[in-house]
Design an enzyme around this catalytic site. Structure first.
Site, short mmCIF file in Angstrom:
data_model
loop_
_atom_site.label_atom_id
_atom_site.label_comp_id
_atom_site.label_asym_id
_atom_site.label_seq_id
_atom_site.Cartn_x
_atom_site.Cartn_y
_atom_site.Cartn_z
N LYS A 86 0.82 -1.09 0.30
CA LYS A 86 -0.28 -0.19 0.21
C LYS A 86 1.04 1.51 -0.01
O LYS A 86 2.20 1.10 0.87
CB LYS A 86 -1.23 -0.29 0.62
CG LYS A 86 -1.78 0.63 1.41
CD LYS A 86 -3.35 1.29 2.51
CE LYS A 86 -3.54 1.61 2.62
NZ LYS A 86 -4.72 1.89 3.42
N SER A 109 -9.81 2.23 2.38
CA SER A 109 -8.47 3.02 2.25
C SER A 109 -8.39 1.65 1.63
O SER A 109 -7.26 2.20 0.62
CB SER A 109 -8.15 3.61 2.61
OG SER A 109 -7.24 3.35 3.20
N SER A 122 -10.48 0.41 7.11
CA SER A 122 -9.65 0.25 5.95
C SER A 122 -9.00 -1.53 4.71
O SER A 122 -8.63 -1.03 3.71
CB SER A 122 -8.33 1.05 5.63
OG SER A 122 -9.73 2.03 5.08
N1 GLN Z 1 -13.18 4.63 6.22
C1 GLN Z 1 -12.43 5.51 7.42
C2 GLN Z 1 -12.25 6.30 6.77
O1 GLN Z 1 -12.44 6.93 5.91
C3 GLN Z 1 -11.58 4.03 7.17
C4 GLN Z 1 -10.92 4.97 6.85
C5 GLN Z 1 -9.30 3.84 7.06
O2 GLN Z 1 -9.15 2.35 8.39
N2 GLN Z 1 -8.12 4.28 6.66
O3 GLN Z 1 -11.89 6.42 8.23
#
Ligand code: GLN
Length: 484
Positions: free
Chosen positions: A76, A151, A175
């Protein structure tokens, strides 16, 4: 060969069926063939990957290979990689070449793994759909008109389409697990502090945790054996003994007590998803597990608490991107204030700015007690809910996401509905617990994940249950059409 798991690739390399160089070329070819349509990679590291593969082949020839030596992996783009662009999905870091490796990367390099590329992601990991990336949205290989989740959507899409046999992800509020669910792969969010955050660009430091995104639980265990452990360079890293995560995979789950939170099966859950997850749980019962209804009464407070705590921490973490110390700098600033304002105004996207503004607001004098402090108190209640539940059950099972992959652009202009889709994942981060999402079936031809939540440092137990489940089911073996 590209359909093989990490475990199978390890055997193939060991038995000299294929060399690391050949394997790396095979995956690089797939990346080149499919990345235009999926957009899951921001950077493909052809030269570095081939050099790493050649050195892995030498390592193996010298008899020094470890389990994952010579196996390609996608990282990532939130993990700093020495000499390779690390963008975090943002214009702010579009030209940032990290001068050092994150601990996770360093450990994988030491294990002889081959870094084939850096995966696309929501900007600074803020999002649930991968549509906030500066590099454009990632497509879900199961239906290219839908999102892969976020994400870590680039990682999930790449593994689902078998452009990489496995990938890393990070999970601040879901995410790893949510994109794993939407793309039909396995994703493990370890206990907070289990995997080092050193060199992992911070979104919300008290919630962020890196982990594996793989085809199977067995592969996640193999990856955890490489990346888990104490790191003195991360002050929140846990000094807790590390398991051999592959050791207990085959243990019986006879008598395992599974808690089913009634709040996770109520209104808001798509009925097809509920049915698929219930069938998954029945499968675990066939393997000897015993289910019991439990309560996590503060579940409905998890989204409001998370969307105060995470933006608060992000507003603080992202203050370093000012065009001076780090990040994009605007052209011809008039003065210092113009430099700050325009660099940040031009460098950050809309969602990141929204979070910074919320964060600055909830931390400001006068609002701190009403919002930030309250959210921290709720966080304790949520942790206590889980600890009460774990007095009576060994693990908790439920859905990972409220639905299957949604259409591109469906939610991007409605942040509240996007945030609400995180309801089953964020409380796990607020409590710091480990959780895994495993493929459990399909609804209208799109994958559905089942989530298992464990008590602190019980990754081995989660991997054991997930592995037994995968031995009894085939959902994780399905490949999206056109990628076979
Ligand atoms: N969807 C969540 C957010 O937008 C989690 C994102 C994540 O886990 N990085 O904060």
């Amino acid at each position: 060969m590209h359909l093989s798991t990490l475990a199978q690739l390890s055997t193939a390399l060991e038995s000299k069926q294929i060399s690391s160089e050949e394997l790396t070329r095979l995956y690089l070819d797939r990346c080149n063939q499919f990345n235009d349509s999926l957009n899951c990679f921001i950077t493909i590291n052809k030269d570095i990957a081939l050099a790493q593969a050649k050195s892995a082949d030498k390592q193996r020839a010298a008899g020094n290979a470890l389990a994952l030596t010579g196996i390609p992996i996608a990282q990532k783009d939130i993990f700093c990689t020495k000499g390779i662009k690390t963008s975090c999905g943002s214009k702010m870091l579009d030209n940032f070449i990290a001068p050092y490796d994150a601990t996770v990367i360093e450990k994988m390099n030491l294990a002889g793994m081959v870094n084939i590329g850096k995966t696309n992601m929501d900007e600074f990991a803020m999002g649930s759909s991968n549509e906030t990336s500066f590099y454009g949205p990632v497509r879900n290989p199961w239906d290219k008109d839908t999102v892969p989740g976020g994400s870590s959507g680039g990682s999930a899409s790449a593994v689902a389409a078998r452009l990489s046999p496995a990938a890393t992800g990070t999970d601040t509020g879901g995410s790893i697990r949510q994109p794993a669910s939407l793309c039909g792969i396995t994703g493990l969010k370890p206990t907070y502090g289990r995997v080092s955050r050193y060199g992992m660009i911070a979104f919300a430091s008290s919630l962020d945790q890196g982990g594996p995104m793989t085809q199977t639980a067995e592969d996640a265990a193999l990856m955890m054996n490489v990346i888990a452990g104490f790191d003195e360079r991360d002050s929140t890293s846990a000094e807790h003994p590390v398991d051999d995560y592959t050791a207990n995979l085959n243990e019986s789950i006879e008598g395992l007590k599974i808690g089913l939170p009634k709040e996770y099966f109520g209104a808001g859950l798509d009925s097809n998803i509920a049915k698929i997850v219930e069938d998954g749980i029945k499968e675990l019962e066939k393997l000897g597990a015993v289910c019991k209804e439990i309560e996590l009464p503060n579940t409905q407070l998890s989204i409001p608490a998370y969307y105060v705590v995470a933006p608060a921490e992000c507003s603080s973490n992202l203050s370093r991107f000012d065009g001076v110390r780090f990040g994009y700098r605007c052209e011809d600033p008039k003065d210092l204030s113009d430099l700050y304002c325009r660099s940040r105004g031009e460098g950050f996207g809309k969602e990141v700015k929204r979070r910074i503004m919320i964060g600055a607001y909830v931390l400001s004098a006068g609002y701190y007690d009403a919002y930030y402090l309250k959210a921290q108190q709720i966080r304790h209640l949520i942790r206590d809910d889980f600890q009460n539940a774990f007095k009576n059950v060994d693990v908790i099972a439920g859905p990972t996401a409220t639905g299957t992959a949604f259409k591109l652009n469906e939610k991007i202009n409605d942040p509240i509905s996007m945030y609400l889709s995180d309801i089953y994942t964020v409380s796990v981060n607020l409590a710091g617990l480990p959780a895994i999402s495993v493929p459990a079936g399909f609804s209208n031809k799109l994958p559905v994940g089942m989530q298992l939540i464990g008590n602190y440092f019980e990754e081995s137990r989660l991997l054991n249950i997930a592995h037994r489940f995968q031995q009894a089911t085939d959902h994780h073996k399905a490949i999206p059409g056109g990628f076979e």
